[in-house]
Design a protein around this motif. Structure first.
Motif, PDB file in Angstrom:
ATOM      1  N   THR A  27       0.814  -1.210   0.000  1.00  0.00           N
ATOM      2  CA  THR A  27       0.000   0.000   0.000  1.00  0.00           C
ATOM      3  C   THR A  27       0.854   1.270   0.000  1.00  0.00           C
ATOM      4  N   THR A 143      -1.719   1.942  -4.621  1.00  0.00           N
ATOM      5  CA  THR A 143      -1.738   0.684  -3.880  1.00  0.00           C
ATOM      6  C   THR A 143      -1.872  -0.408  -4.918  1.00  0.00           C
ATOM      7  N   VAL A 158      -5.899   7.499  -5.905  1.00  0.00           N
ATOM      8  CA  VAL A 158      -6.968   8.429  -5.562  1.00  0.00           C
ATOM      9  C   VAL A 158      -7.533   9.076  -6.824  1.00  0.00           C
TER      10      VAL A 158
ATOM     11  N   GLU B  61      -2.809   3.961   3.487  1.00  0.00           N
ATOM     12  CA  GLU B  61      -3.776   4.247   2.426  1.00  0.00           C
ATOM     13  C   GLU B  61      -4.719   5.396   2.763  1.00  0.00           C
ATOM     14  N   ILE B  63      -6.293   8.855   3.078  1.00  0.00           N
ATOM     15  CA  ILE B  63      -6.116  10.053   2.270  1.00  0.00           C
ATOM     16  C   ILE B  63      -5.912  11.259   3.184  1.00  0.00           C
ATOM     17  N   ASP B 147      -3.299  12.901  -1.023  1.00  0.00           N
ATOM     18  CA  ASP B 147      -3.049  11.547  -1.511  1.00  0.00           C
ATOM     19  C   ASP B 147      -2.904  10.578  -0.329  1.00  0.00           C
ATOM     20  N   MET B 148      -2.495   9.337  -0.645  1.00  0.00           N
ATOM     21  CA  MET B 148      -2.302   8.313   0.384  1.00  0.00           C
ATOM     22  C   MET B 148      -1.147   8.716   1.309  1.00  0.00           C
TER      23      MET B 148
END
Lengths: 165, 208
Positions: A27, A143, A158, B61, B63, B147-148
């Protein structure tokens, strides 16, 4: 991407392999690169979450070989061969290596993503493993998960949603 | 990571004070901007494995909205100002009266306002540290990302990556009165910078 499956998780600067059914995933790839190797006959797969291009810059005592492209890719091959995979059957896919932030007058460390990608490609070339597909570069995080049954690489981000390679 | 193996409790306390001063000044700046009191949690200073750093903001992950600054000068390092997207929207509304039109994306104006807020806060964080230590520290222009967390924060770990699989994180959370706006400052000085910070503050470093 079905839940409740056998999932092997690979964290940053780490690598692992999977055999039979299931997914291997990592991830939050930014400048890091996720390199996957797959033997379609035997259905074994491996994934390395590479952080830096070359172990030559390493200043650590005990080298974490999963962290550097030049050491992680050969180690991943070694692990797959140990499971019975054949090097001539291995195929590669990879994703990541983005440039999350851009500055004017950026130093070398800001270009780490593209350098990670280049280094992984060099290693694959040296080992004679074809790179079937890649989703690299850009300025966003990813990811990824590889299906060990089919060799399909799923990439989630995203901005772009889910992509299949 | 021999350099950090024997960091005594007291050196960690010194780094906590570094976080306190930096984030304290940034919180004061934010409090003036908002005209509201801002509370700050006690800084957490810890040598953390890479994976655990993203856990501090909800996982690799999750956000997040992050304003990233590379700090240049005597003690280079990486500074992140991290907000949830919801908190960022609230902050924009409070500060600039910008109406929220979309929960998931940010307009160009919102983006540039956040960048300016980040600039002000990081400026006060870094300049107060520079004053306190008499070292030269300058933040670069801010870079924003939505973003992540894992993808964003890994940028701050590259310097530590050459030395090991964990990094020294100075983590300070601030909270606006009714917990409506909560944000975090992550300061990750480059491994080489610690000796200079300690020596500037009169803390002896013997690591041979």
């Amino acid at each position: 991407m079905i839940d409740e499956q056998h999932i092997v998780k690979v964290s940053m600067a780490d690598l692992n392999v999977i055999r039979g059914q299931g997914l291997i995933r990592t991830t939050g790839l930014g400048s890091c690169v996720g390199v996957t190797l797959f033997d379609p006959m035997l259905k074994v797969a491996g994934l390395a979450h590479v952080m830096l291009p070359s172990s030559e810059i390493a200043r650590e005592g005990a080298l974490n070989i999963a962290k550097y492209a030049d050491t992680a890719v050969p180690e991943l091959v070694r692990k797959l061969l140990a499971l019975g995979a054949m090097q001539s059957r291995l195929v590669a896919k990879m994703a990541g290596g983005s440039q999350m932030f851009t500055f004017a007058g950026t130093g070398d460390s800001m270009r780490i993503g593209p350098r990670n990608v280049e280094s992984c490609k060099t290693m694959l070339l040296q080992l004679g493993i074809p790179l079937l597909a890649e989703d690299t570069g850009g300025n966003y995080g990813r990811t990824i998960e590889l299906d060990c049954e089919t060799g399909i690489l799923f990439i989630r981000s995203v901005q772009m949603g889910i992509k299949e390679l | 990571m021999d350099l950090f193996k024997d960091f005594e409790e007291f050196k960690m306390d010194v780094l906590k004070e570094v976080g306190n001063i930096g984030a304290g000044n940034a919180a004061t700046a934010l409090s003036r901007l908002l005209d509201k009191p801002i509370d700050m949690a006690v800084p957490k200073v810890q040598m953390l494995p890479f994976e655990a750093i993203a856990e501090r903001v909800g996982g690799a992950e999750k956000i997040v909205l992050a304003v990233f600054f590379r700090v240049e000068g005597d003690t280079p390092g990486n500074l992140f100002f991290i907000l949830s997207p919801e908190a960022a929207k609230k902050l924009l509304h409070r500060l600039a009266g910008i109406e929220v039109d979309s929960e998931d994306s940010f307009s160009e104006m919102e983006w540039s306002a956040l960048s300016e807020i980040g600039n002000i806060l990081a400026g006060s964080y870094i300049s107060s540290l520079a004053d306190f230590t008499s070292l030269s520290m300058t933040p670069t222009v801010p870079a924003l990302a939505l973003d992540m967390a894992g993808a964003i924060l890994s940028y701050g770990l590259l310097q530590f990556g050459e030395m090991g699989d964990s990094a020294m994180l100075i983590d300070t959370t601030f909270i606006e009165g009714k917990h409506e706006v909560e944000g975090q400052f992550f300061l990750i000085p480059d491994p080489e910078s610690f000796a200079k910070i300690f020596s500037a503050l009169g803390v002896p470093m013997n690591y041979d």
